[in-house]
Scaffold this motif. Structure first.
Motif, PDB file in Angstrom:
ATOM      1  N   THR A 212      13.971 -28.875   6.050  1.00 48.75           N
ATOM      2  CA  THR A 212      14.062 -28.096   4.809  1.00 48.75           C
ATOM      3  C   THR A 212      15.170 -28.658   3.921  1.00 48.75           C
ATOM      4  O   THR A 212      16.059 -29.387   4.387  1.00 48.75           O
ATOM      5  CB  THR A 212      14.380 -26.602   5.072  1.00 48.75           C
ATOM      6  OG1 THR A 212      15.672 -26.507   5.681  1.00 48.75           O
ATOM      7  CG2 THR A 212      13.323 -25.947   5.940  1.00 48.75           C
ATOM      8  N   PHE A 213      15.111 -28.295   2.644  1.00 48.48           N
ATOM      9  CA  PHE A 213      16.098 -28.796   1.688  1.00 48.48           C
ATOM     10  C   PHE A 213      17.511 -28.325   2.041  1.00 48.48           C
ATOM     11  O   PHE A 213      18.480 -29.083   1.895  1.00 48.48           O
ATOM     12  CB  PHE A 213      15.731 -28.343   0.270  1.00 48.48           C
ATOM     13  CG  PHE A 213      16.742 -28.766  -0.759  1.00 48.48           C
ATOM     14  CD1 PHE A 213      16.898 -30.103  -1.089  1.00 48.48           C
ATOM     15  CD2 PHE A 213      17.548 -27.827  -1.381  1.00 48.48           C
ATOM     16  CE1 PHE A 213      17.840 -30.494  -2.030  1.00 48.48           C
ATOM     17  CE2 PHE A 213      18.499 -28.212  -2.325  1.00 48.48           C
ATOM     18  CZ  PHE A 213      18.636 -29.549  -2.653  1.00 48.48           C
TER      19      PHE A 213
ATOM     20  N   LEU B  79      18.710 -37.425  15.638  1.00 50.92           N
ATOM     21  CA  LEU B  79      18.690 -35.970  15.581  1.00 50.92           C
ATOM     22  C   LEU B  79      17.483 -35.488  14.802  1.00 50.92           C
ATOM     23  O   LEU B  79      17.171 -36.024  13.733  1.00 50.92           O
ATOM     24  CB  LEU B  79      19.943 -35.435  14.876  1.00 50.92           C
ATOM     25  CG  LEU B  79      21.268 -35.316  15.615  1.00 50.92           C
ATOM     26  CD1 LEU B  79      22.340 -34.787  14.668  1.00 50.92           C
ATOM     27  CD2 LEU B  79      21.157 -34.425  16.817  1.00 50.92           C
ATOM     28  N   PHE B  80      16.781 -34.501  15.327  1.00 56.83           N
ATOM     29  CA  PHE B  80      15.714 -33.811  14.596  1.00 56.83           C
ATOM     30  C   PHE B  80      16.178 -32.366  14.464  1.00 56.83           C
ATOM     31  O   PHE B  80      16.288 -31.634  15.448  1.00 56.83           O
ATOM     32  CB  PHE B  80      14.396 -33.911  15.355  1.00 56.83           C
ATOM     33  CG  PHE B  80      13.322 -32.977  14.851  1.00 56.83           C
ATOM     34  CD1 PHE B  80      13.048 -32.869  13.490  1.00 56.83           C
ATOM     35  CD2 PHE B  80      12.578 -32.207  15.735  1.00 56.83           C
ATOM     36  CE1 PHE B  80      12.062 -32.004  13.020  1.00 56.83           C
ATOM     37  CE2 PHE B  80      11.583 -31.342  15.290  1.00 56.83           C
ATOM     38  CZ  PHE B  80      11.335 -31.241  13.924  1.00 56.83           C
ATOM     39  N   ILE B  81      16.477 -31.953  13.244  1.00 56.56           N
ATOM     40  CA  ILE B  81      16.973 -30.596  12.998  1.00 56.56           C
ATOM     41  C   ILE B  81      15.926 -29.833  12.207  1.00 56.56           C
ATOM     42  O   ILE B  81      15.560 -30.234  11.099  1.00 56.56           O
ATOM     43  CB  ILE B  81      18.308 -30.623  12.221  1.00 56.56           C
ATOM     44  CG1 ILE B  81      19.309 -31.548  12.919  1.00 56.56           C
ATOM     45  CG2 ILE B  81      18.875 -29.213  12.099  1.00 56.56           C
ATOM     46  CD1 ILE B  81      20.611 -31.741  12.166  1.00 56.56           C
ATOM     47  N   TYR B  82      15.438 -28.752  12.790  1.00 57.16           N
ATOM     48  CA  TYR B  82      14.437 -27.958  12.075  1.00 57.16           C
ATOM     49  C   TYR B  82      14.931 -26.538  11.862  1.00 57.16           C
ATOM     50  O   TYR B  82      15.865 -26.074  12.508  1.00 57.16           O
ATOM     51  CB  TYR B  82      13.086 -28.008  12.789  1.00 57.16           C
ATOM     52  CG  TYR B  82      12.978 -27.287  14.106  1.00 57.16           C
ATOM     53  CD1 TYR B  82      12.291 -26.078  14.207  1.00 57.16           C
ATOM     54  CD2 TYR B  82      13.504 -27.838  15.273  1.00 57.16           C
ATOM     55  CE1 TYR B  82      12.154 -25.434  15.435  1.00 57.16           C
ATOM     56  CE2 TYR B  82      13.382 -27.205  16.495  1.00 57.16           C
ATOM     57  CZ  TYR B  82      12.709 -25.996  16.565  1.00 57.16           C
ATOM     58  OH  TYR B  82      12.585 -25.357  17.775  1.00 57.16           O
ATOM     59  N   ASN B  83      14.297 -25.851  10.923  1.00 54.23           N
ATOM     60  CA  ASN B  83      14.751 -24.538  10.491  1.00 54.23           C
ATOM     61  C   ASN B  83      14.613 -23.483  11.580  1.00 54.23           C
ATOM     62  O   ASN B  83      15.522 -22.705  11.836  1.00 54.23           O
ATOM     63  CB  ASN B  83      13.954 -24.118   9.257  1.00 54.23           C
ATOM     64  CG  ASN B  83      14.522 -22.903   8.570  1.00 54.23           C
ATOM     65  OD1 ASN B  83      15.548 -22.992   7.900  1.00 54.23           O
ATOM     66  ND2 ASN B  83      13.877 -21.757   8.728  1.00 54.23           N
ATOM     67  N   GLY B  84      13.432 -23.441  12.231  1.00 57.42           N
ATOM     68  CA  GLY B  84      13.190 -22.454  13.277  1.00 57.42           C
ATOM     69  C   GLY B  84      12.844 -21.084  12.729  1.00 57.42           C
ATOM     70  O   GLY B  84      12.498 -20.939  11.557  1.00 57.42           O
TER      71      GLY B  84
ATOM     72  N   ASP C 187      17.380 -26.453  16.827  1.00 51.43           N
ATOM     73  CA  ASP C 187      16.757 -25.339  16.117  1.00 51.43           C
ATOM     74  C   ASP C 187      17.897 -24.590  15.424  1.00 51.43           C
ATOM     75  O   ASP C 187      18.650 -23.858  16.058  1.00 51.43           O
ATOM     76  CB  ASP C 187      16.030 -24.439  17.116  1.00 51.43           C
ATOM     77  CG  ASP C 187      15.463 -23.171  16.486  1.00 51.43           C
ATOM     78  OD1 ASP C 187      15.736 -22.910  15.299  1.00 51.43           O
ATOM     79  OD2 ASP C 187      14.756 -22.431  17.193  1.00 51.43           O
ATOM     80  N   MET C 188      18.029 -24.788  14.108  1.00 53.99           N
ATOM     81  CA  MET C 188      19.182 -24.226  13.384  1.00 53.99           C
ATOM     82  C   MET C 188      19.183 -22.707  13.377  1.00 53.99           C
ATOM     83  O   MET C 188      20.249 -22.087  13.238  1.00 53.99           O
ATOM     84  CB  MET C 188      19.202 -24.772  11.951  1.00 53.99           C
ATOM     85  CG  MET C 188      20.460 -24.429  11.181  1.00 53.99           C
ATOM     86  SD  MET C 188      22.017 -25.036  11.919  1.00 53.99           S
ATOM     87  CE  MET C 188      22.020 -26.757  11.395  1.00 53.99           C
ATOM     88  N   SER C 189      18.015 -22.077  13.544  1.00 51.28           N
ATOM     89  CA  SER C 189      17.975 -20.608  13.525  1.00 51.28           C
ATOM     90  C   SER C 189      18.755 -19.992  14.681  1.00 51.28           C
ATOM     91  O   SER C 189      19.098 -18.810  14.649  1.00 51.28           O
ATOM     92  CB  SER C 189      16.522 -20.106  13.543  1.00 51.28           C
ATOM     93  OG  SER C 189      15.914 -20.335  14.803  1.00 51.28           O
TER      94      SER C 189
ATOM     95  N   ASP D 219      12.813 -13.090   9.389  1.00 47.25           N
ATOM     96  CA  ASP D 219      12.683 -13.817   8.130  1.00 47.25           C
ATOM     97  C   ASP D 219      13.357 -15.185   8.320  1.00 47.25           C
ATOM     98  O   ASP D 219      14.543 -15.245   8.657  1.00 47.25           O
ATOM     99  CB  ASP D 219      13.372 -13.004   7.024  1.00 47.25           C
ATOM    100  CG  ASP D 219      13.256 -13.634   5.646  1.00 47.25           C
ATOM    101  OD1 ASP D 219      12.916 -14.821   5.552  1.00 47.25           O
ATOM    102  OD2 ASP D 219      13.527 -12.920   4.657  1.00 47.25           O
ATOM    103  N   PRO D 220      12.631 -16.291   8.092  1.00 45.21           N
ATOM    104  CA  PRO D 220      13.215 -17.615   8.335  1.00 45.21           C
ATOM    105  C   PRO D 220      13.966 -18.208   7.144  1.00 45.21           C
ATOM    106  O   PRO D 220      14.486 -19.315   7.245  1.00 45.21           O
ATOM    107  CB  PRO D 220      11.984 -18.464   8.662  1.00 45.21           C
ATOM    108  CG  PRO D 220      10.913 -17.868   7.805  1.00 45.21           C
ATOM    109  CD  PRO D 220      11.193 -16.381   7.770  1.00 45.21           C
ATOM    110  N   HIS D 221      14.048 -17.490   6.012  1.00 41.63           N
ATOM    111  CA  HIS D 221      14.683 -18.035   4.802  1.00 41.63           C
ATOM    112  C   HIS D 221      16.184 -17.766   4.803  1.00 41.63           C
ATOM    113  O   HIS D 221      16.775 -17.393   3.786  1.00 41.63           O
ATOM    114  CB  HIS D 221      14.040 -17.420   3.555  1.00 41.63           C
ATOM    115  CG  HIS D 221      12.551 -17.549   3.498  1.00 41.63           C
ATOM    116  ND1 HIS D 221      11.703 -16.627   4.091  1.00 41.63           N
ATOM    117  CD2 HIS D 221      11.756 -18.471   2.919  1.00 41.63           C
ATOM    118  CE1 HIS D 221      10.444 -17.001   3.875  1.00 41.63           C
ATOM    119  NE2 HIS D 221      10.452 -18.115   3.171  1.00 41.63           N
ATOM    120  N   TYR D 222      16.830 -17.984   5.954  1.00 45.82           N
ATOM    121  CA  TYR D 222      18.199 -17.501   6.169  1.00 45.82           C
ATOM    122  C   TYR D 222      19.266 -18.221   5.347  1.00 45.82           C
ATOM    123  O   TYR D 222      20.361 -17.708   5.145  1.00 45.82           O
ATOM    124  CB  TYR D 222      18.548 -17.571   7.662  1.00 45.82           C
ATOM    125  CG  TYR D 222      18.300 -18.902   8.329  1.00 45.82           C
ATOM    126  CD1 TYR D 222      19.140 -19.984   8.116  1.00 45.82           C
ATOM    127  CD2 TYR D 222      17.217 -19.072   9.201  1.00 45.82           C
ATOM    128  CE1 TYR D 222      18.915 -21.197   8.750  1.00 45.82           C
ATOM    129  CE2 TYR D 222      16.981 -20.275   9.826  1.00 45.82           C
ATOM    130  CZ  TYR D 222      17.834 -21.343   9.602  1.00 45.82           C
ATOM    131  OH  TYR D 222      17.596 -22.542  10.213  1.00 45.82           O
TER     132      TYR D 222
END
Length: 323
Positions: free
Chosen positions: A44-45, A89-94, A116-118, A151-154
């Motif tokens: 994500t951005f 590194l693979f960093i995803y929103n989660g 998983d950044m979440s 909500d994943p838009h944290y």
């Protein structure tokens, strides 16, 4: 994404990973490796911004979702899977934002660390109260891009963006221990900017005539929650949902009843619903950027998380009639 497509996607991923492993050189030039910047692949951005802010010129940050694309609807092709597989590194929103990442992380090579950044932020539940209870069955249909309970838009809560920056600092410092001191400085400088932005929001939205944020898509829950605003959205957490006529009629009634002058719509996704409500009520349909992704034009004009969040604040102050 139905079962057949999921199986096909999984097969393609495995084939690509196997190909990479087979053709990869067994031994490399250590001196060359030392000069190559580690690749950090993000989804994500907001993650891209945090990685850039902390890593600076020490890392090669790559966004998986193409500019201008709807991040909700994205699934990587084999070329993109191969690129992720080559990352350190693979960093995803989660939090259910990328269903494809859950499939992908099980087959990535051990050389790619997955984050998983979440797991490192504070999550809230999605705003679903506006949906009619009779529509529950419709909204629970199988949908590959349906989010989970949270909500994943944290990242729209600035406190979470600070936590993301701290996590990025920690993880990149493990990856580049010799550069840790510089990474810590970069992180501290960016967090100071985020704290300043948070103060601007607190002061800017302190005294407002209206404290209800109405949007076409439930992407702004964290923005509302962090700033004590009421959040009402026409569709749920996933941008490919379709609202019922009854839901739209209810929102129209609400807007008229409270004399609201602005309906926000998420940039980069279809704004037909917001435009319809605006026509029915006389309110204005105004774009608000949820920062899931940015457009080519925004990139060319050097827009960042900080500049876009400030632009969002200006729009909110007008809509809320703040002093």
């Amino acid at each position: 994404m139905d079962t057949t497509r999921l199986l096909l996607f999984g097969s393609i991923i495995i084939a690509v990973i196997a190909g990479i492993a087979f053709f990869a050189p067994q031994s490399g030039d250590n001196e060359h490796k030392a000069k190559v910047k580690p690749i950090v692949s993000v989804s994500t951005f907001a993650l891209l911004e945090a990685a850039h802010a902390v890593g600076g010129s020490e890392i090669d940050v790559r966004s998986i979702v193409p500019l201008g694309g709807d991040a909700h609807m994205f699934s990587p092709n084999p070329t993109q899977v191969a690129e992720i597989s080559g990352a350190a590194l693979f960093i995803y929103n989660g939090a259910g934002f990328e269903t494809w990442a859950e499939n992908l992380k099980n087959v990535l090579p051990k050389t790619t660390q997955i984050i998983d950044m979440s797991q490192h932020v504070t999550l809230i539940k999605g705003e679903e109260e506006h949906h009619d209870e009779h529509e529950t069955e419709h909204h629970e249909e199988d949908n590959s891009h349906h989010h989970g309970a949270y909500d994943p838009h944290y990242w729209l809560d600035i406190d979470n963006m600070i936590k993301m920056t701290q996590t990025m600092d920690s993880e990149l410092s493990k990856l580049l221990p010799n550069k840790a001191e510089q990474l810590h400085k970069n992180s501290a400088a960016y967090i100071a900017e985020l704290e300043k932005l948070k103060t601007e929001y607190t002061l800017g939205l302190a005294e407002c005539k209206n404290r209800t944020l109405i949007s076409n898509h439930d992407a702004f829950g964290y923005l509302a929650h962090a700033n004590k605003l009421e959040n009402i959205s026409v569709i749920g957490l996933s941008s490919d949902e379709q609202p019922s006529a009854r839901t739209v009629a209810h929102i129209v009634e609400l807007v008229k009843e409270h004399g609201m002058k602005t309906i926000f719509f998420e940039e980069l996704i279809n704004d037909n619903v917001s435009q319809t409500i605006a026509r029915e009520t006389g309110a204005k349909a105004v774009p608000l950027q949820p920062l899931e992704n940015i457009s080519e034009d925004e990139l060319k004009s050097h827009q960042t998380y900080l500049t876009i969040m400030r632009e969002n604040l200006k729009k909110l102050r007008v809509a809320m009639e703040c002093r």
